[in-house]
Design a protein around this motif. Structure first.
Motif, PDB file in Angstrom:
ATOM      1  N   SER A  73       0.812  -1.217   0.000  1.00 50.44           N
ATOM      2  CA  SER A  73       0.000   0.000   0.000  1.00 50.44           C
ATOM      3  C   SER A  73       0.846   1.267   0.000  1.00 50.44           C
ATOM      4  O   SER A  73       0.392   2.317  -0.462  1.00 50.44           O
ATOM      5  N   SER A  74       2.078   1.187   0.496  1.00 49.69           N
ATOM      6  CA  SER A  74       2.937   2.368   0.535  1.00 49.69           C
ATOM      7  C   SER A  74       3.308   2.852  -0.857  1.00 49.69           C
ATOM      8  O   SER A  74       3.689   4.016  -1.040  1.00 49.69           O
ATOM      9  N   ARG A  75       3.186   1.984  -1.853  1.00 41.60           N
ATOM     10  CA  ARG A  75       3.545   2.343  -3.225  1.00 41.60           C
ATOM     11  C   ARG A  75       2.458   3.186  -3.888  1.00 41.60           C
ATOM     12  O   ARG A  75       2.751   3.985  -4.787  1.00 41.60           O
ATOM     13  N   ILE A  76       1.215   3.040  -3.445  1.00 39.29           N
ATOM     14  CA  ILE A  76       0.082   3.688  -4.105  1.00 39.29           C
ATOM     15  C   ILE A  76       0.203   5.215  -4.119  1.00 39.29           C
ATOM     16  O   ILE A  76       0.093   5.827  -5.182  1.00 39.29           O
ATOM     17  N   PRO A  77       0.436   5.891  -2.971  1.00 37.22           N
ATOM     18  CA  PRO A  77       0.554   7.360  -3.034  1.00 37.22           C
ATOM     19  C   PRO A  77       1.752   7.843  -3.838  1.00 37.22           C
ATOM     20  O   PRO A  77       1.711   8.926  -4.424  1.00 37.22           O
ATOM     21  N   VAL A  78       2.797   7.045  -3.904  1.00 41.99           N
ATOM     22  CA  VAL A  78       3.971   7.418  -4.700  1.00 41.99           C
ATOM     23  C   VAL A  78       3.603   7.455  -6.183  1.00 41.99           C
ATOM     24  O   VAL A  78       3.931   8.404  -6.905  1.00 41.99           O
TER      25      VAL A  78
END
Length: 337
Positions: A273-278
């Protein structure tokens, strides 16, 4: 409320728009959105028939992508940055309807320079293509990429993104009219008709015999594309819109030192999930700069034409992103005045 409610598994051509569907209720971290535009996806056709991996319990409303406004009176959960009237886009089950309940973190603000029609098809299509090219294939400036079904929703997005990343883009499609779309709207450097015999030879000619560094395939043509992939090339499996799950000749994978990799963007919610905002920060920056823009099919369908639109999508008659206009913003403003 108007909606396409599925009560049993049928081909979408058999669905009817009802006008007495219950309005959605928000729970937990959900908000209520007035849907202005929705996007048509190939998996909508499969889901109505029970052939898609996501199988909601009956009854459910079809449609997975939207753009609209946070509804008046919608609850605003803790941490949610929106207020009533804010323009947003996102994804949830039930978008072929007047209203939808959606987890607020499955949405983004709609950039001021984009319309609801343009925003409706952003949430699934664009991060899929971006993460495939950047996160998985690690496409570099100066490399070459073959994009199959390049006039379709994810395809035309991939063409634009690959160009923005500095790659040489070879767009492949099955008709001259769709190849023209790839050049006119996507900015492809070259086009190839993959229904022609030995079409891979044209790709090899374009690349001076080397082959392409990356193959991007949402339709199911990986196997035939391996005939024109470069040594140490990367092949991206995005989907099987042609209807058949491919079986690959692994001897070619071995002999050419090829990497075959998949991209299922929906899984990132649970696995990374940490990749989504990036990804969204990069994409929204590109939209704001004008380096990329949503390409939508020139026939906008009304809500009562959803089945017509899905039929056109199934018959490969559309290009870009096919959109359903649920509400007309100009008419809504006039009504309020």
């Amino acid at each position: 409320m108007r909606a396409y409610v599925v009560t049993k598994l049928v081909h979408p051509s058999q669905l009817k728009l009802v006008d007495d569907a219950p309005e959605p209720e928000a729970t937990g971290d959900e908000i209520i959105v007035d849907v202005y535009s929705s996007a048509l996806n190939f998996f909508d056709i499969l889901q109505a028939q029970g052939k898609y991996q996501i199988k909601p319990p009956f009854p459910f409303t079809l449609g997975a992508e939207f753009a609209g406004k946070v509804a008046k009176g919608s609850p605003i959960p803790k941490g949610c940055p929106y207020k009533s009237g804010d323009r947003i886009f996102g994804s949830t089950q039930g978008c072929f309807a007047d209203k939808v309940a959606v987890k607020w973190h499955a949405t983004n603000r709609l950039p001021d320079n984009l319309t609801f029609d343009q925003g409706a098809g952003l949430y699934i299509t664009w991060p899929t293509s971006y993460e495939a090219l950047v996160g998985r294939a690690e496409l570099k400036p100066g490399e070459s990429v073959l994009i199959n079904a390049a006039a379709g929703g994810v395809g035309i997005a991939a063409v634009q993104l690959a160009k923005a990343l500095g790659a040489t883009v070879i767009a492949a499609a099955g008709s001259q009219s769709k190849l023209d779309i790839c050049k006119t709207y996507g900015g492809a450097d070259y086009t190839v008709n993959y229904t022609a015999q030995d079409w891979q030879k044209e790709v090899l000619r374009i690349t001076s015999g080397r082959g392409v560094d990356v193959v991007y395939d949402p339709v199911g043509r990986i196997a035939e594309s391996l005939k024109c992939i470069a040594f140490k090339g990367r092949a991206l499996v995005i989907g099987f819109a042609a209807g058949q799950i491919e079986k690959l000749p692994l001897n070619i994978v071995l002999l050419k030192n090829i990497s075959v990799m998949g991209l299922h963007w929906g899984l990132y919610t649970h696995k990374e999930s940490s990749r989504i905002p990036v990804v969204w920060e990069e994409l929204l920056g590109l939209f704001a700069s004008g380096r990329i823009k949503p390409i939508i099919y020139d026939k906008i369908f009304s809500l009562d034409e959803v089945t017509v639109g899905l039929n056109a999508l199934e018959r490969r008659q559309t290009w870009g992103k096919a959109i359903v206009r649920v509400k007309d913003e100009k008419q809504m403003v006039q009504t309020k005045l």
